[in-house]
Scaffold this active site. Structure first.
Site, PDB file in Angstrom:
ATOM      1  N   CYS A  52      38.537  36.766  41.093  1.00  0.00           N
ATOM      2  CA  CYS A  52      39.924  36.357  40.544  1.00  0.00           C
ATOM      3  C   CYS A  52      39.765  34.730  40.782  1.00  0.00           C
ATOM      4  O   CYS A  52      39.540  34.402  41.824  1.00  0.00           O
ATOM      5  CB  CYS A  52      41.000  36.957  41.133  1.00  0.00           C
ATOM      6  SG  CYS A  52      42.481  36.269  40.474  1.00  0.00           S
ATOM      7  N   CYS A  56      45.446  33.616  46.108  1.00  0.00           N
ATOM      8  CA  CYS A  56      46.463  34.424  46.925  1.00  0.00           C
ATOM      9  C   CYS A  56      45.575  34.684  48.530  1.00  0.00           C
ATOM     10  O   CYS A  56      44.642  35.424  48.344  1.00  0.00           O
ATOM     11  CB  CYS A  56      46.588  35.778  46.458  1.00  0.00           C
ATOM     12  SG  CYS A  56      47.112  35.370  44.612  1.00  0.00           S
ATOM     13  N   CYS A  59      44.319  38.109  49.374  1.00  0.00           N
ATOM     14  CA  CYS A  59      43.663  38.968  48.691  1.00  0.00           C
ATOM     15  C   CYS A  59      42.334  39.091  48.669  1.00  0.00           C
ATOM     16  O   CYS A  59      41.652  37.870  48.649  1.00  0.00           O
ATOM     17  CB  CYS A  59      44.243  38.704  47.321  1.00  0.00           C
ATOM     18  SG  CYS A  59      43.517  39.563  45.812  1.00  0.00           S
ATOM     19  N   CYS A  96      48.789  53.441  37.595  1.00  0.00           N
ATOM     20  CA  CYS A  96      49.048  52.024  37.496  1.00  0.00           C
ATOM     21  C   CYS A  96      47.571  51.347  37.581  1.00  0.00           C
ATOM     22  O   CYS A  96      46.680  51.802  38.250  1.00  0.00           O
ATOM     23  CB  CYS A  96      49.821  51.514  38.674  1.00  0.00           C
ATOM     24  SG  CYS A  96      50.050  49.658  38.708  1.00  0.00           S
ATOM     25  N   CYS A 188      58.313  46.437  37.912  1.00  0.00           N
ATOM     26  CA  CYS A 188      57.983  46.735  39.347  1.00  0.00           C
ATOM     27  C   CYS A 188      57.767  45.443  40.171  1.00  0.00           C
ATOM     28  O   CYS A 188      56.763  44.796  39.481  1.00  0.00           O
ATOM     29  CB  CYS A 188      56.985  47.589  39.171  1.00  0.00           C
ATOM     30  SG  CYS A 188      55.995  47.897  40.721  1.00  0.00           S
TER      31      CYS A 188
HETATM   32  S1  SF4 Z   1      46.525  39.197  44.131  1.00  0.00           S
HETATM   33 FE1  SF4 Z   1      44.156  39.040  44.160  1.00  0.00          FE
HETATM   34  S2  SF4 Z   1      43.557  39.722  42.207  1.00  0.00           S
HETATM   35 FE2  SF4 Z   1      45.916  39.159  41.962  1.00  0.00          FE
HETATM   36  S3  SF4 Z   1      46.168  37.350  41.504  1.00  0.00           S
HETATM   37 FE3  SF4 Z   1      45.877  37.041  43.564  1.00  0.00          FE
HETATM   38  S4  SF4 Z   1      43.738  36.717  43.982  1.00  0.00           S
HETATM   39 FE4  SF4 Z   1      43.761  37.429  41.851  1.00  0.00          FE
END
Ligand code: SF4
Length: 322
Positions: A52, A56, A59, A96, A188
């Site tokens: 991704c 974040c 993550c 989900c 959600c």
């Molecule tokens: S939580 Fe993880 S998968 Fe979702 S947008 Fe952020 S970095 Fe990407």
């Protein structure tokens, strides 16, 4: 009474109540608005994992962090349906599907996700997706395919958001939530405890959620899962009392919502989880993986349900006002 005009002081006052008083109030409202013997059981499958472009800080799927997840391109439709079928057999009523995308793009991958939605819908499960940002047209397309709910978390307060994510804004999140709601899809939306935020940030996030024009139908409250290789790997373990306080406050502010005890259950005892149910949680994610992080097995959850006298909530009990 359902209120959408909570002010910060009211929420502060609730959140900081002596814990047993707070639990008592939340449990009382829980009885008034929900069947407390029922817990919604949802399964979350990562249909596209890792790589991704977002940052974040919690993550493991962000491409820029060095974690040991297996990056996987978008799954095939028959694999997803087989997984959904097994989740249904194991007792899940909501399925989900999560894709590690910044946003949905109008391409073949999105066409395939639309197909997932149509096919899972045929199984009689509530279908939910979490795919990143969505525009109005994409939300409409998912709704037409039979999407029941869309997950898009606010994570934390708008003030603290920039410390956790720099590649998109809080307003981007709110815009997607608006598009989802406009398309008539159930919302959600919740957050994460343990990101390094203050109690004030937690209160502000709850304020944003509980003053949306309509409360989210589902409010996941996650405990940070500290994954090696992410910037938050050395954060403190989330105290169960902090989870209980968040859940109880969310229950009081949004009594009709499914308050979901989400990430972090693998590190909680049954007694910890029982406290969360007592404080108003009435939904869980089931299945051994929560996207990429560990989660209790279906068998462990079944044993916990038996012990606590809980039963899975039927699908489609909540209604969406379009
Ligand atoms: S939580 Fe993880 S998968 Fe979702 S947008 Fe952020 S970095 Fe990407």
């Amino acid at each position: 009474m359902i209120k959408n005009n909570w002010n910060l002081e009211e929420i502060q006052d609730l959140y900081h109540k002596p814990l047993l008083e707070l639990i008592y109030r939340a449990a009382t409202l829980h009885r008034e608005y929900q069947d407390t013997a029922e817990v919604q059981v949802c399964t979350l499958l990562s249909v596209k994992t890792g790589g991704c472009p977002e940052d974040c800080a919690y993550c493991p799927q962000a491409a820029r962090y060095h974690t040991d997840i297996n990056v996987q391109s978008l799954m095939k439709t028959d694999e997803v349906i087989e997984y959904a079928r097994r989740a249904k057999e194991a007792g899940s009523t909501r399925f989900c599907m999560g894709a590690a995308w910044r946003e949905v793009r109008d391409n073949k991958d999105f066409d395939r996700v639309v197909e997932f939605v149509q096919e899972v819908n045929k199984l009689g499960m509530e279908v939910c997706c979490t795919l990143g940002m969505l525009n109005e047209h994409q939300a409409k397309r998912l709704a037409e395919a039979g999407l029941y709910a869309y997950n898009h978390n606010l994570d934390t307060s708008s003030e603290y958001y920039g410390e956790i994510i720099s590649t998109r804004t809080y307003d981007d999140r709110l815009k997607t939530l608006y598009n989802v709601r406009q398309a008539g899809i159930s919302v959600c939306c919740g957050g994460i405890v343990g990101l390094g935020e203050t109690h004030g940030d937690r209160i502000k996030m709850l304020h944003t959620l509980s003053t949306l024009p309509e409360h989210p139908e589902s409010v996941p409250i996650n405990a940070l899962v500290r994954v090696k290789g992410t910037p938050l790997e050395n954060n403190d373990k989330v105290d169960i009392w902090d989870m209980v306080r968040m859940i109880a406050t969310a229950r009081i502010l949004m009594p009709r919502a499914m308050v979901r005890l989400s990430a972090g259950r693998a590190e909680m005892s049954i007694s910890d989880q029982a406290l969360c149910f007592m404080a108003g949680a009435n939904s869980i994610f089931a299945g051994e993986k929560l996207l990429t992080t560990p989660n209790p097995s279906f068998d462990a959850d079944n044993a916990m349900f038996q012990l606590l006298g809980l039963k899975p909530r039927e699908a489609f009990k909540e209604s969406v006002e379009v």
